[in-house]
Design an enzyme around this catalytic site. Sequence first.
Site, mmCIF file in Angstrom:
data_model
loop_
_atom_site.group_PDB
_atom_site.id
_atom_site.type_symbol
_atom_site.label_atom_id
_atom_site.label_comp_id
_atom_site.label_asym_id
_atom_site.label_seq_id
_atom_site.Cartn_x
_atom_site.Cartn_y
_atom_site.Cartn_z
ATOM 1 C CG HIS A 148 -2.359 1.277 1.409
ATOM 2 N ND1 HIS A 148 -1.492 2.344 1.712
ATOM 3 C CD2 HIS A 148 -3.407 1.445 0.701
ATOM 4 C CE1 HIS A 148 -2.378 3.300 1.666
ATOM 5 N NE2 HIS A 148 -3.692 2.691 1.041
ATOM 6 C CG HIS A 172 -7.184 4.936 -1.083
ATOM 7 N ND1 HIS A 172 -6.813 6.700 -0.972
ATOM 8 C CD2 HIS A 172 -6.450 4.571 -1.521
ATOM 9 C CE1 HIS A 172 -6.043 6.614 -0.108
ATOM 10 N NE2 HIS A 172 -5.211 5.549 -0.402
ATOM 11 N NE ARG A 250 0.565 12.599 -8.677
ATOM 12 C CZ ARG A 250 -0.524 11.972 -7.803
ATOM 13 N NH1 ARG A 250 -0.767 12.565 -6.501
ATOM 14 N NH2 ARG A 250 -0.294 10.716 -7.857
ATOM 15 C CB CYS A 300 2.799 14.821 -13.112
ATOM 16 S SG CYS A 300 1.789 12.995 -12.437
#
Length: 746
Positions: A148, A172, A250, A300
Amino acid sequence: MATRTPIHTATRALRQFARRDAPELAVCRLTQPLPRSLHTSGRRASNDTARVPHPKAPTGRRPPFQARAAPLSLLVGGGLAASFLAYSQLGEDGPRLQDAAPTSTDDRDPSLPRFRLADIRKHDASSSEPWVTLEDKVYDITDWIAAHPGGDVILRAAGASIEPYWNIFTIHKAPHVREILQQYLIGFIDAADLGPDGLPAAETIEDPFVDDPIRDPRLITHTAKPRNAEPPNEELDRTFRTPNELFYVRHHMWVPVVDEAKADEHLLSIELPDGETKQYTLEDLKTRFPTHRVTAVLQCSGNRRNDMTRHAGKTNGLQWGVGAISNAEWEGVRLSDILVDAGLKVLDATLPTRKGNSASPSDDQVDANALHVQFTGLEAYGASIPLAKALDPRGDVLLAFGMNGETLPRDHGFPLRAVVPGHVAARSVKWLSKIVISDEESTSQWQRRDYKSFGPNEGANPDWDRAVSIQEMPVTSAITGVWVGDCVRRGRVPWMGSSSTPSNPHQTTTQNSSSRILDMAAVPKKIGFTPEPSPATTTPCPPTTPPDEPIAVQGYAYSGGGRAITRVDVSLDGGKTWDQAELVNDSQNKCTGNKSWAWTRWRYVGALPILTLPTTTFPQTSPTAERGSGCHDGASSKTKPKHCTTLIVKATDDAYNTQPESHRGIYNVRGNLATAWHRVKICPRCTGTGDGGVGEGKGKGLTWSTGETYGCGFRKEAEEVREGMRRQGVVGASSDGNAGSAEGGK
């Protein structure tokens, strides 16, 4: 009273026994896994079947545990009643299976056990087997911890519901994340602990984002917690250096809180290959080492991911437009200086080699080509770069504490961050607290999984270990501003000054202007490039656009690895013909570093091809037609003339690398490195402004609109955006009309 689950399991075992040979059932596996606490021993049975690696777990990590039933002799030796008694008493030290609700009140999968909330709470962060719940289900996340992102962060929810955290970490709430969690399902919350709605009582938790900084309202927000946002196109490349407050944001978690009054006491730990550790305070770095300034882009890997989604297929991740890139001047100390001071001794790469006597590391020297620099931030984020990059005297890798002449903002790493020019921004770790020189890459999710790219055919579960981590970025470019018609004629293009259209429509100017860039993203309400004419000045709509209709276009181009942009090609007719844009000379901006780490801004002025204007024979009664693009490109009928054209930009660097033509050829489910030609469709149309005293068919003027969707700076009607994104499976229905609220991955 026998519980429903054990009876079901024991009955199934007896049926299997009747069907199979006895040797096959010396030890049998339950169809559904049981939690580890149901074992008579804390260790796995020696005859367990080898585990299949979990697709999200890094190599060497344990996959979800697969429990085994007791020996068949235990289950069948004393009949069904004895079997159940023995089965229900397994794992006396762990939570017992509770009486399940009667069939009439609990119709959930009977093959999975039920757990009381009191027993679930024992599996908190201090437990060797942490569990979480979601809705009415129970998950053993012991093996998910290693895979995770953020690792220890998920432990905040251990022993309780993960839902309050997902309500905060909205990133999520994506199908692929739910699918991952589902693989760790071990049972259900007992019906006795569920309310009338079939769910446990809601829990409240402390919001870890409560101390995040306030952001500029002009930023386009993709997720609020954690904050991920990009500047609008009219602000993105207005200046060579992106202002701090508009630099794209970010984050994977919350912004760490560091006491500004004690910032100089911030500690950086450096661990060498032999295990020796040295520490530096921020004050040490500022006072003991030379300060350097480097202007560099951070980009990114998901920049322009929305383009790939729309033109190639569904991608998992934040649906960035063209703004997940920014350019700034960074101030700090060279990482190479710090590593030498810490005692790192590296074999001199310039030493000559001879046959039979090659240069090789001595006992106190290491080979820079074989090692990595692992960075770790205060919020648990980790990444790494090759040591050779860190030590390259022309690589300009900084430990930065300043940005654009100011103290490093909290959103961008205060008090200290790594800046790795030319590489994907994921390696420029913020809130830097630890550096380790290691013989392997960082073991974090962000190094081993998220920031990689694959072939278009490799699907949603690629071989992560086979692909290399993204480091240097490929060449890319984008259109950020477009002006058409009167906007150009009347001097409303800032970098063209106040003069009218140049006599040579292909000759551009690099004149700077502090006036606001008036691209379509800044036009309120309507989507036209030019304002609708008033009744007093309207003229009948001609059958085609003028042969000399001017257009001005601007944007940026960038290539990683310090490679300079040498050419930007622009097409105004979908790629049939090409011309070159003029590259803006920003050389007056000092501190650009040893290589070309900054972006190159470009400008172009030309004449659009002649297009047939849509007539009243084409219905424009729908909201899309009247308020959206209002253009017909012939896709729906071969007999209809073409009314739109597509602007295209592509860049080439000094190694003659250029952008691929299509996103389909570079498609990957993560949506990384979406660097294909950037396309923007524009369409002319006639809009009624009232008859103004003239007859039927009069009182119309020429305006322009775009079929481009959210993220590329040219706004479309909100319902169109949502519908398009929904068709791609990127977002669900939204009531706020913000297509930028897509939930996604990294």
